[in-house]
Design a protein around this motif. Structure first.
Motif, PDB file in Angstrom:
ATOM      1  N   THR A 124       0.837  -1.188   0.000  1.00  0.00           N
ATOM      2  CA  THR A 124       0.000   0.000   0.000  1.00  0.00           C
ATOM      3  C   THR A 124       0.877   1.245   0.000  1.00  0.00           C
ATOM      4  O   THR A 124       2.069   1.192   0.306  1.00  0.00           O
ATOM      5  N   HIS A 125       0.248   2.352  -0.325  1.00  0.00           N
ATOM      6  CA  HIS A 125       0.865   3.671  -0.170  1.00  0.00           C
ATOM      7  C   HIS A 125      -0.284   4.645   0.025  1.00  0.00           C
ATOM      8  O   HIS A 125      -1.045   4.887  -0.914  1.00  0.00           O
ATOM      9  N   GLY A 126      -0.440   5.127   1.248  1.00  0.00           N
ATOM     10  CA  GLY A 126      -1.576   5.987   1.552  1.00  0.00           C
ATOM     11  C   GLY A 126      -2.871   5.220   1.365  1.00  0.00           C
ATOM     12  O   GLY A 126      -3.048   4.134   1.904  1.00  0.00           O
ATOM     13  N   GLU A 127      -3.761   5.750   0.558  1.00  0.00           N
ATOM     14  CA  GLU A 127      -5.068   5.139   0.292  1.00  0.00           C
ATOM     15  C   GLU A 127      -5.065   4.300  -0.985  1.00  0.00           C
ATOM     16  O   GLU A 127      -6.130   4.033  -1.554  1.00  0.00           O
ATOM     17  N   GLU A 128      -3.890   3.898  -1.441  1.00  0.00           N
ATOM     18  CA  GLU A 128      -3.785   3.091  -2.657  1.00  0.00           C
ATOM     19  C   GLU A 128      -3.151   1.740  -2.343  1.00  0.00           C
ATOM     20  O   GLU A 128      -2.401   1.597  -1.387  1.00  0.00           O
ATOM     21  N   ILE A 129      -3.454   0.773  -3.212  1.00  0.00           N
ATOM     22  CA  ILE A 129      -2.928  -0.573  -3.063  1.00  0.00           C
ATOM     23  C   ILE A 129      -2.458  -1.053  -4.429  1.00  0.00           C
ATOM     24  O   ILE A 129      -3.092  -0.774  -5.454  1.00  0.00           O
ATOM     25  N   LEU A 130      -1.338  -1.748  -4.443  1.00  0.00           N
ATOM     26  CA  LEU A 130      -0.756  -2.266  -5.680  1.00  0.00           C
ATOM     27  C   LEU A 130      -1.234  -3.696  -5.879  1.00  0.00           C
ATOM     28  O   LEU A 130      -1.039  -4.553  -5.020  1.00  0.00           O
ATOM     29  N   LEU A 131      -1.888  -3.945  -7.016  1.00  0.00           N
ATOM     30  CA  LEU A 131      -2.370  -5.290  -7.328  1.00  0.00           C
ATOM     31  C   LEU A 131      -1.716  -5.792  -8.608  1.00  0.00           C
ATOM     32  O   LEU A 131      -1.275  -5.010  -9.450  1.00  0.00           O
ATOM     33  N   LEU A 132      -1.690  -7.102  -8.727  1.00  0.00           N
ATOM     34  CA  LEU A 132      -1.099  -7.773  -9.873  1.00  0.00           C
ATOM     35  C   LEU A 132      -2.183  -8.498 -10.649  1.00  0.00           C
ATOM     36  O   LEU A 132      -2.954  -9.269 -10.067  1.00  0.00           O
ATOM     37  N   TYR A 133      -2.251  -8.247 -11.956  1.00  0.00           N
ATOM     38  CA  TYR A 133      -3.124  -9.035 -12.823  1.00  0.00           C
ATOM     39  C   TYR A 133      -2.294 -10.229 -13.252  1.00  0.00           C
ATOM     40  O   TYR A 133      -1.411 -10.143 -14.104  1.00  0.00           O
ATOM     41  N   ARG A 134      -2.548 -11.360 -12.594  1.00  0.00           N
ATOM     42  CA  ARG A 134      -1.712 -12.544 -12.737  1.00  0.00           C
ATOM     43  C   ARG A 134      -2.040 -13.269 -14.042  1.00  0.00           C
ATOM     44  O   ARG A 134      -3.190 -13.525 -14.355  1.00  0.00           O
ATOM     45  N   GLU A 135      -0.977 -13.607 -14.756  1.00  0.00           N
ATOM     46  CA  GLU A 135      -1.095 -14.323 -16.025  1.00  0.00           C
ATOM     47  C   GLU A 135      -0.162 -15.535 -15.997  1.00  0.00           C
ATOM     48  O   GLU A 135       0.985 -15.414 -15.593  1.00  0.00           O
ATOM     49  N   GLY A 136      -0.670 -16.682 -16.378  1.00  0.00           N
ATOM     50  CA  GLY A 136       0.156 -17.869 -16.485  1.00  0.00           C
ATOM     51  C   GLY A 136       0.300 -18.674 -15.212  1.00  0.00           C
ATOM     52  O   GLY A 136       1.178 -19.518 -15.117  1.00  0.00           O
ATOM     53  N   SER A 137      -0.554 -18.454 -14.238  1.00  0.00           N
ATOM     54  CA  SER A 137      -0.474 -19.187 -12.970  1.00  0.00           C
ATOM     55  C   SER A 137      -1.387 -20.407 -12.996  1.00  0.00           C
ATOM     56  O   SER A 137      -2.454 -20.383 -13.595  1.00  0.00           O
ATOM     57  N   ARG A 138      -0.997 -21.457 -12.286  1.00  0.00           N
ATOM     58  CA  ARG A 138      -1.848 -22.641 -12.171  1.00  0.00           C
ATOM     59  C   ARG A 138      -2.989 -22.419 -11.186  1.00  0.00           C
ATOM     60  O   ARG A 138      -4.030 -23.034 -11.301  1.00  0.00           O
ATOM     61  N   GLU A 191       3.473  -1.089   3.831  1.00  0.00           N
ATOM     62  CA  GLU A 191       3.461   0.175   3.093  1.00  0.00           C
ATOM     63  C   GLU A 191       4.804   0.309   2.391  1.00  0.00           C
ATOM     64  O   GLU A 191       5.864   0.037   2.990  1.00  0.00           O
ATOM     65  N   LEU A 192       4.769   0.696   1.131  1.00  0.00           N
ATOM     66  CA  LEU A 192       6.019   0.985   0.419  1.00  0.00           C
ATOM     67  C   LEU A 192       6.591   2.284   0.971  1.00  0.00           C
ATOM     68  O   LEU A 192       5.856   3.258   1.150  1.00  0.00           O
ATOM     69  N   VAL A 193       7.891   2.302   1.243  1.00  0.00           N
ATOM     70  CA  VAL A 193       8.541   3.516   1.731  1.00  0.00           C
ATOM     71  C   VAL A 193       8.341   4.638   0.717  1.00  0.00           C
ATOM     72  O   VAL A 193       8.033   5.770   1.077  1.00  0.00           O
ATOM     73  N   GLU A 194       8.481   4.285  -0.552  1.00  0.00           N
ATOM     74  CA  GLU A 194       8.326   5.258  -1.629  1.00  0.00           C
ATOM     75  C   GLU A 194       7.465   4.635  -2.727  1.00  0.00           C
ATOM     76  O   GLU A 194       7.766   3.533  -3.205  1.00  0.00           O
ATOM     77  N   LYS A 195       6.386   5.322  -3.113  1.00  0.00           N
ATOM     78  CA  LYS A 195       5.552   4.810  -4.197  1.00  0.00           C
ATOM     79  C   LYS A 195       6.361   4.864  -5.489  1.00  0.00           C
ATOM     80  O   LYS A 195       6.962   5.877  -5.807  1.00  0.00           O
ATOM     81  N   MET A 196       6.375   3.760  -6.192  1.00  0.00           N
ATOM     82  CA  MET A 196       7.177   3.681  -7.409  1.00  0.00           C
ATOM     83  C   MET A 196       6.458   2.838  -8.445  1.00  0.00           C
ATOM     84  O   MET A 196       5.546   2.089  -8.131  1.00  0.00           O
ATOM     85  N   SER A 197       6.897   2.971  -9.656  1.00  0.00           N
ATOM     86  CA  SER A 197       6.406   2.133 -10.732  1.00  0.00           C
ATOM     87  C   SER A 197       7.229   0.851 -10.713  1.00  0.00           C
ATOM     88  O   SER A 197       8.460   0.901 -10.742  1.00  0.00           O
ATOM     89  N   LEU A 198       6.559  -0.277 -10.632  1.00  0.00           N
ATOM     90  CA  LEU A 198       7.240  -1.562 -10.530  1.00  0.00           C
ATOM     91  C   LEU A 198       6.826  -2.477 -11.660  1.00  0.00           C
ATOM     92  O   LEU A 198       5.747  -2.322 -12.234  1.00  0.00           O
ATOM     93  N   LYS A 199       7.672  -3.446 -11.954  1.00  0.00           N
ATOM     94  CA  LYS A 199       7.367  -4.474 -12.941  1.00  0.00           C
ATOM     95  C   LYS A 199       7.434  -5.826 -12.257  1.00  0.00           C
ATOM     96  O   LYS A 199       8.197  -6.018 -11.320  1.00  0.00           O
ATOM     97  N   GLU A 229      12.945  -6.119   2.251  1.00  0.00           N
ATOM     98  CA  GLU A 229      12.215  -5.620   3.421  1.00  0.00           C
ATOM     99  C   GLU A 229      12.537  -4.161   3.708  1.00  0.00           C
ATOM    100  O   GLU A 229      11.693  -3.418   4.221  1.00  0.00           O
ATOM    101  N   SER A 230      13.734  -3.686   3.342  1.00  0.00           N
ATOM    102  CA  SER A 230      14.104  -2.287   3.584  1.00  0.00           C
ATOM    103  C   SER A 230      13.288  -1.316   2.729  1.00  0.00           C
ATOM    104  O   SER A 230      13.260  -0.115   3.012  1.00  0.00           O
ATOM    105  N   ASP A 231      12.613  -1.807   1.698  1.00  0.00           N
ATOM    106  CA  ASP A 231      11.746  -0.970   0.862  1.00  0.00           C
ATOM    107  C   ASP A 231      10.356  -0.813   1.469  1.00  0.00           C
ATOM    108  O   ASP A 231       9.508  -0.116   0.902  1.00  0.00           O
ATOM    109  N   LEU A 232      10.112  -1.474   2.608  1.00  0.00           N
ATOM    110  CA  LEU A 232       8.785  -1.538   3.209  1.00  0.00           C
ATOM    111  C   LEU A 232       8.767  -0.921   4.598  1.00  0.00           C
ATOM    112  O   LEU A 232       9.781  -0.890   5.291  1.00  0.00           O
ATOM    113  N   MET A 233       7.577  -0.488   5.002  1.00  0.00           N
ATOM    114  CA  MET A 233       7.331  -0.067   6.381  1.00  0.00           C
ATOM    115  C   MET A 233       6.180  -0.917   6.911  1.00  0.00           C
ATOM    116  O   MET A 233       5.195  -1.141   6.205  1.00  0.00           O
ATOM    117  N   GLY A 234       6.320  -1.369   8.134  1.00  0.00           N
ATOM    118  CA  GLY A 234       5.205  -2.025   8.812  1.00  0.00           C
ATOM    119  C   GLY A 234       4.794  -3.366   8.246  1.00  0.00           C
ATOM    120  O   GLY A 234       3.605  -3.697   8.278  1.00  0.00           O
TER     121      GLY A 234
END
Length: 158
Positions: free
Chosen positions: A13-27, A94-102, A65-70
């Motif tokens: 999470t970051h503030g009132e947002e949450i990062l979700l993954l649209y999973r492709e190729g999982s069993r 919570e992510l320490v810093e909101k970022m674009s991830l792949k 883990e150092s990229d995270l809080m809590g």
């Protein structure tokens, strides 16, 4: 006799947002919105779910883990489905810093916590997020949850 599948899920999470993954190729969960990172626990992680979720975080997002809080285990759930008993350890941080991830597991996208109700998700994940948004994000409890049919029974453990 059903087999047991032990898994972790990490919601970032970051503030009132949450990062979700649209999973492709999982069993297990394919073409669905799932946690930011997660997967099966390795044999040596069965009694150490945090190790498993940190491994998945590194493998899937290149974060530590150092990229995270809590970082905290918030829900442990059980569900019998498709001949398995699924035990899922749901972590939130919570992510320490909101970022674009792949991710190598699918497409990542940030959502407002108020915009999750229409997304296709695995049933237990959807029910955990509904509880988290209404209750869990306002406390520090560890919750146990049981999914029976479409019903989610959840109780604070500590």
């Amino acid at each position: 006799m059903p087999t047991q599948r032990n898994m972790t899920s990490l919601y970032l999470t970051h503030g009132e947002e949450i990062l979700l993954l649209y999973r492709e190729g999982s069993r297990v969960a394919n073409h669905l919105w799932v946690a930011s990172a997660g997967g099966h626990l390795e044999q040596e992680e069965l009694n150490h779910a945090k190790r498993g979720v940190l491994r998945e975080l590194q493998e899937e997002l290149g974060l530590s883990e150092s990229d995270l809080m809590g970082l905290r285990l918030r829900y442990v759930t059980l569900r019998q489905t498709k001949g398995e008993i699924r035990v899922i350890y749901f972590f939130f941080a919570e992510l320490v810093e909101k970022m674009s991830l792949k991710s190598n597991e699918g497409q990542l996208k940030w959502f407002s916590l108020s915009d999750l109700h229409n997304l296709d998700m695995p049933l237990t994940a959807k029910l955990v997020l509904e509880h988290y948004i209404k209750t869990g994000r306002f406390d520090q409890n560890l919750y146990g949850g049981l999914t029976v049919g479409e019903v989610f029974v959840v109780e604070a453990l500590v």
